[in-house]
Design a protein around this motif. Structure first.
Motif, PDB file in Angstrom:
ATOM      1  N   PHE A   1      15.042  19.230   7.380  1.00  0.00           N
ATOM      2  CA  PHE A   1      14.078  18.202   6.983  1.00  0.00           C
ATOM      3  C   PHE A   1      12.931  18.124   7.987  1.00  0.00           C
ATOM      4  N   TYR A   2      11.742  17.853   7.456  1.00  0.00           N
ATOM      5  CA  TYR A   2      10.521  17.770   8.257  1.00  0.00           C
ATOM      6  C   TYR A   2       9.784  16.477   7.924  1.00  0.00           C
ATOM      7  N   LEU A   3       9.244  15.848   8.939  1.00  0.00           N
ATOM      8  CA  LEU A   3       8.339  14.720   8.758  1.00  0.00           C
ATOM      9  C   LEU A   3       6.978  15.226   9.204  1.00  0.00           C
ATOM     10  N   PHE A   4       6.084  15.450   8.241  1.00  0.00           N
ATOM     11  CA  PHE A   4       4.775  16.036   8.532  1.00  0.00           C
ATOM     12  C   PHE A   4       3.713  14.963   8.559  1.00  0.00           C
ATOM     13  N   VAL A   5       2.985  14.898   9.670  1.00  0.00           N
ATOM     14  CA  VAL A   5       1.925  13.918   9.860  1.00  0.00           C
ATOM     15  C   VAL A   5       0.594  14.659   9.884  1.00  0.00           C
ATOM     16  N   THR A   6      -0.318  14.241   8.994  1.00  0.00           N
ATOM     17  CA  THR A   6      -1.628  14.882   8.909  1.00  0.00           C
ATOM     18  C   THR A   6      -2.688  13.825   8.610  1.00  0.00           C
ATOM     19  N   ALA A   7      -3.918  14.243   8.600  1.00  0.00           N
ATOM     20  CA  ALA A   7      -5.021  13.320   8.298  1.00  0.00           C
ATOM     21  C   ALA A   7      -4.905  12.851   6.850  1.00  0.00           C
ATOM     22  N   GLY A   8      -5.209  11.590   6.631  1.00  0.00           N
ATOM     23  CA  GLY A   8      -5.069  10.995   5.311  1.00  0.00           C
ATOM     24  C   GLY A   8      -5.913  11.644   4.234  1.00  0.00           C
ATOM     25  N   ASP A   9      -7.050  12.211   4.616  1.00  0.00           N
ATOM     26  CA  ASP A   9      -7.953  12.804   3.627  1.00  0.00           C
ATOM     27  C   ASP A   9      -7.733  14.305   3.457  1.00  0.00           C
ATOM     28  N   LYS A  10      -6.739  14.843   4.135  1.00  0.00           N
ATOM     29  CA  LYS A  10      -6.484  16.282   4.078  1.00  0.00           C
ATOM     30  C   LYS A  10      -5.482  16.585   2.965  1.00  0.00           C
ATOM     31  N   PRO A  11      -5.818  17.512   2.076  1.00  0.00           N
ATOM     32  CA  PRO A  11      -4.843  17.865   1.042  1.00  0.00           C
ATOM     33  C   PRO A  11      -3.656  18.606   1.662  1.00  0.00           C
ATOM     34  N   PHE A  12      -2.480  18.377   1.087  1.00  0.00           N
ATOM     35  CA  PHE A  12      -1.285  19.073   1.569  1.00  0.00           C
ATOM     36  C   PHE A  12      -1.088  20.342   0.746  1.00  0.00           C
ATOM     37  N   VAL A  13      -1.048  21.477   1.427  1.00  0.00           N
ATOM     38  CA  VAL A  13      -0.832  22.767   0.768  1.00  0.00           C
ATOM     39  C   VAL A  13       0.466  23.345   1.320  1.00  0.00           C
ATOM     40  N   ALA A  64       0.869  -1.185   0.000  1.00  0.00           N
ATOM     41  CA  ALA A  64       0.000   0.000   0.000  1.00  0.00           C
ATOM     42  C   ALA A  64       0.903   1.232   0.000  1.00  0.00           C
ATOM     43  N   VAL A  65       0.750   2.082  -1.020  1.00  0.00           N
ATOM     44  CA  VAL A  65       1.618   3.257  -1.109  1.00  0.00           C
ATOM     45  C   VAL A  65       0.837   4.561  -1.129  1.00  0.00           C
ATOM     46  N   THR A  66      -0.431   4.495  -1.465  1.00  0.00           N
ATOM     47  CA  THR A  66      -1.240   5.713  -1.541  1.00  0.00           C
ATOM     48  C   THR A  66      -2.309   5.681  -0.449  1.00  0.00           C
ATOM     49  N   MET A  67      -2.890   6.838  -0.203  1.00  0.00           N
ATOM     50  CA  MET A  67      -3.959   6.894   0.795  1.00  0.00           C
ATOM     51  C   MET A  67      -5.168   6.079   0.319  1.00  0.00           C
ATOM     52  N   GLU A  68      -5.382   5.998  -0.976  1.00  0.00           N
ATOM     53  CA  GLU A  68      -6.479   5.176  -1.510  1.00  0.00           C
ATOM     54  C   GLU A  68      -6.248   3.704  -1.169  1.00  0.00           C
ATOM     55  N   ASP A  69      -4.975   3.288  -1.195  1.00  0.00           N
ATOM     56  CA  ASP A  69      -4.643   1.907  -0.845  1.00  0.00           C
ATOM     57  C   ASP A  69      -4.976   1.600   0.618  1.00  0.00           C
ATOM     58  N   CYS A  70      -5.039   2.637   1.435  1.00  0.00           N
ATOM     59  CA  CYS A  70      -5.204   2.451   2.884  1.00  0.00           C
ATOM     60  C   CYS A  70      -6.655   2.341   3.342  1.00  0.00           C
ATOM     61  N   VAL A  71      -7.600   2.474   2.444  1.00  0.00           N
ATOM     62  CA  VAL A  71      -9.014   2.443   2.837  1.00  0.00           C
ATOM     63  C   VAL A  71      -9.366   1.135   3.537  1.00  0.00           C
ATOM     64  N   GLU A  72      -9.005   0.021   2.938  1.00  0.00           N
ATOM     65  CA  GLU A  72      -9.323  -1.278   3.531  1.00  0.00           C
ATOM     66  C   GLU A  72      -8.517  -1.518   4.812  1.00  0.00           C
ATOM     67  N   ILE A  73      -7.295  -1.022   4.842  1.00  0.00           N
ATOM     68  CA  ILE A  73      -6.450  -1.145   6.037  1.00  0.00           C
ATOM     69  C   ILE A  73      -7.093  -0.381   7.198  1.00  0.00           C
ATOM     70  N   SER A  74      -7.541   0.824   6.929  1.00  0.00           N
ATOM     71  CA  SER A  74      -8.222   1.630   7.961  1.00  0.00           C
ATOM     72  C   SER A  74      -9.450   0.908   8.494  1.00  0.00           C
TER      73      SER A  74
END
Length: 179
Positions: free
Chosen positions: A73-85, A42-52
């Protein structure tokens, strides 16, 4: 359809990467309980739907970013359905625009590949070269869902265990922002 195992409450018998082994050893050392699944890559957030669905918690989106000079360097953690701007992220931190860091830097600094990026890889960042940045929305959940450092293993742990045990143990205190 993507294969996702039933939930498992024990570590894998075999590890695919050194990072994955380190993550499970750290969880064990800190006595942090977890529930995990094995799954097709699973590499995309779409791949994670069944995992969730199988873990009964949302999987977070984790992005590896850097400044233009590739020195911060930054490791940014956000909600899977939130677009990154980029603009919003940079403004919240009061920094110049960031971009996605090179996959080679991710592997070198955090021991993982694109698609398997996880805040738990902070255990591999012994020199604190990477700043953890977390969206406040993610911290409001009881459970924190993420990869185990591979694209074929996901888990959930209590968010409070992540914040109060795991990250302090790895000497990474996150910056919390709202974007």
């Amino acid at each position: 359809m993507m294969y996702v195992s039933e939930p498992i409450e024990s570590k894998p018998l075999n590890f695919y990467t050194e990072l994955q082994k380190t993550i499970y050893e750290t969880l064990e050392t800190l006595e942090i309980g977890f529930v995990r699944v094995n799954n097709d890559a699973a590499v995309t957030m779409e791949d994670c739907v069944e995992i969730s669905r199988q873990l009964d918690t949302a999987i977070v989106k984790t992005l590896f970013l850097c400044n233009r000079q590739k020195t911060v360097f930054y490791l940014f953690v956000t909600a899977g359905d939130k677009p990154f701007v980029t603009k919003d992220f940079s403004k919240a931190l009061g920094i110049s625009r960031v971009s996605f860091a090179a996959p080679e830097a991710l592997l070198e600094m955090l021991g993982t590949r694109v698609g398997a990026t996880t805040v738990l890889s902070s255990a591999a960042d012994k020199e604190n070269k990477v700043q953890i940045v977390m969206d406040r929305a993610v911290l409001n959940s009881k459970w924190f869902g993420c990869t185990d450092g591979t694209t074929t293993g996901y888990m959930k742990i209590k968010t409070e265990d992540l914040l109060n045990k795991y990250l302090p143990f790895t000497k990474h205190m996150p910056i919390v922002i709202e974007v």
